[in-house]
Design a protein around this motif. Sequence first.
Motif, mmCIF file in Angstrom:
data_model
loop_
_atom_site.group_PDB
_atom_site.id
_atom_site.type_symbol
_atom_site.label_atom_id
_atom_site.label_comp_id
_atom_site.label_asym_id
_atom_site.label_seq_id
_atom_site.Cartn_x
_atom_site.Cartn_y
_atom_site.Cartn_z
ATOM 1 N N THR A 3 0.813 -1.210 0.000
ATOM 2 C CA THR A 3 0.000 0.000 0.000
ATOM 3 C C THR A 3 0.851 1.266 0.000
ATOM 4 O OG1 THR A 3 -0.112 -0.191 2.387
ATOM 5 C CG2 THR A 3 -2.017 -1.001 1.132
ATOM 6 N N LYS A 4 2.109 1.116 0.382
ATOM 7 C CA LYS A 4 2.960 2.312 0.442
ATOM 8 C C LYS A 4 3.454 2.667 -0.960
ATOM 9 C CE LYS A 4 4.330 2.012 5.208
ATOM 10 N NZ LYS A 4 3.187 2.853 5.562
ATOM 11 N N MET A 5 3.656 3.964 -1.174
ATOM 12 C CA MET A 5 4.107 4.401 -2.488
ATOM 13 C C MET A 5 5.450 5.113 -2.355
ATOM 14 S SD MET A 5 1.944 6.618 -5.192
ATOM 15 C CE MET A 5 2.163 6.374 -6.932
ATOM 16 N N GLN A 6 6.475 4.557 -2.990
ATOM 17 C CA GLN A 6 7.800 5.182 -2.918
ATOM 18 C C GLN A 6 8.132 5.847 -4.252
ATOM 19 O OE1 GLN A 6 10.789 2.456 -1.493
ATOM 20 N NE2 GLN A 6 9.959 2.494 0.582
ATOM 21 N N GLU A 23 8.584 8.187 0.792
ATOM 22 C CA GLU A 23 7.437 7.267 0.885
ATOM 23 C C GLU A 23 6.174 8.056 1.226
ATOM 24 O OE1 GLU A 23 7.857 3.079 2.571
ATOM 25 O OE2 GLU A 23 6.994 4.207 4.230
ATOM 26 N N ASP A 24 5.127 7.783 0.491
ATOM 27 C CA ASP A 24 3.811 8.385 0.732
ATOM 28 C C ASP A 24 3.836 9.911 0.843
ATOM 29 O OD1 ASP A 24 2.782 5.873 0.599
ATOM 30 O OD2 ASP A 24 2.622 5.601 2.770
ATOM 31 N N CYS A 26 5.779 11.904 2.274
ATOM 32 C CA CYS A 26 6.214 12.553 3.510
ATOM 33 C C CYS A 26 7.459 11.940 4.163
ATOM 34 C CB CYS A 26 5.077 12.580 4.527
ATOM 35 S SG CYS A 26 4.521 10.944 5.031
ATOM 36 N N ASN A 132 3.392 15.289 9.038
ATOM 37 C CA ASN A 132 2.636 15.194 7.795
ATOM 38 C C ASN A 132 1.147 15.264 8.145
ATOM 39 O OD1 ASN A 132 2.107 14.691 5.011
ATOM 40 N ND2 ASN A 132 1.489 12.647 5.626
ATOM 41 N N TYR A 311 4.497 12.672 -5.633
ATOM 42 C CA TYR A 311 3.556 11.735 -5.021
ATOM 43 C C TYR A 311 2.115 12.221 -5.238
ATOM 44 C CZ TYR A 311 0.815 9.572 -1.253
ATOM 45 O OH TYR A 311 -0.162 8.922 -0.539
ATOM 46 N N TYR A 312 1.896 13.538 -5.020
ATOM 47 C CA TYR A 312 0.538 14.075 -5.190
ATOM 48 C C TYR A 312 0.142 14.136 -6.667
ATOM 49 C CZ TYR A 312 0.368 14.732 -0.225
ATOM 50 O OH TYR A 312 0.352 14.481 1.123
ATOM 51 N N GLN A 315 -0.990 10.615 -7.306
ATOM 52 C CA GLN A 315 -2.295 10.421 -6.662
ATOM 53 C C GLN A 315 -3.414 10.983 -7.538
ATOM 54 O OE1 GLN A 315 -3.128 9.146 -3.321
ATOM 55 N NE2 GLN A 315 -1.177 8.179 -3.729
#
Length: 333
Positions: A3-6, A23-24, A26, A132, A311-312, A315
């Motif tokens: 589930t984590k996004m690097q 990661e994620d 933050c 975060n 990351y955003y 998303q």
Amino acid sequence: MRTKMQILGIETSCDETAAAVVEDGCRIISDVVSSQIDIHARYGGVVPEVASRQHLLTIIPVVSQAMTEVSWQDINGIAVTFGPGLAGSLLVGVNVAKAIALAKKLPVTGVNHLEAHIYANWLDSSSSPGENGRVKFPCLCLVVSGGHSDLVLMKGHGQFEKLGRTRDDAAGEAFDKAARILDLGYPGGPAIEQAARSGTPCLPLPRAWLKESHDFSFSGLTTALWQRVHKGGISVANAAASFQLAIVDVLVAKTIEAAKQLKVEQILLSGGVAANKTLAQHFLANSPVPVLIPPPHLCTDNAAMVAACGYYHFQAGKVSGYDLDVVPSLGIG
Ligand code: KG4
Ligand code: ZN
């Protein structure tokens, strides 16, 4: 299920070659910055041709170092600065990012360097652990770097509205010019801050309030400093302290005024000049709303902020094609 996004971030817009894994959006897994300051210092500023050649030499070792503790299989995407900045420097980062994306079959997203600076406020760090999620919209962002002094309203992720900008020199550029006038070397911001510590701000230097707008102007101040220093009889420390206070006064007063007008939840500082302690003290002492300031090493150029911003993007489904090109004059909002 993972589930984590690097995200691997890459930054080469000016004189720092940087790569980081976040990661994620933050948590900083690695953060490598190779500075060219020593190389450019002898010229008193960044030499674009020298900068891009140096990026070419250092980018692969810097990315490899950022990936030391991370497996490529755990990377979900690559974020790279595509503007604003020096064309030749940006090209190195963008092409390396696209080449890695192609080789490793990863998505790539082009990130605006100014937006990335703002996203430094999302990064957890040793001096602000686990914060975060502390950013509240709408917030007012003051981006003060070597090339920009922008006041930006941020209503949500990726939603930026520019309210003001510098009409001439950026705040960091003004610090750099003042340091040259005072023979303090490059980069000027840290040198002026250091010299100012043993001085008092006793010189009456002008402030350009430009009250009818949210714009800034710093070139008149720098000229006034030059004229005053050439008259003689003023110590370097007092001149540095007076100059620093003139910049801080204007940045703090105009940003707080805009924050009140717009009824924002928070003020977010970013960019190299946000590393200035006097600026931070004056904001924290005067702002009616919370002021977030990244730790100094995340205010100046780095790739962790690029990865956080990327990351955003991911998303929101913002993925670039392999035709991603550099935009040296890219603005914000
Ligand atoms: O954000 P940054 O690392 O690079 C750009 O995107 O331009 O900002 C560099 C600028 C330089 O002009 C430098 O003199 C200024 O930030 N700076 C500072 C301080 N540290 C760096 N200005 C004032 N006080 C500091 N402590
Ligand atoms: Zn920058």
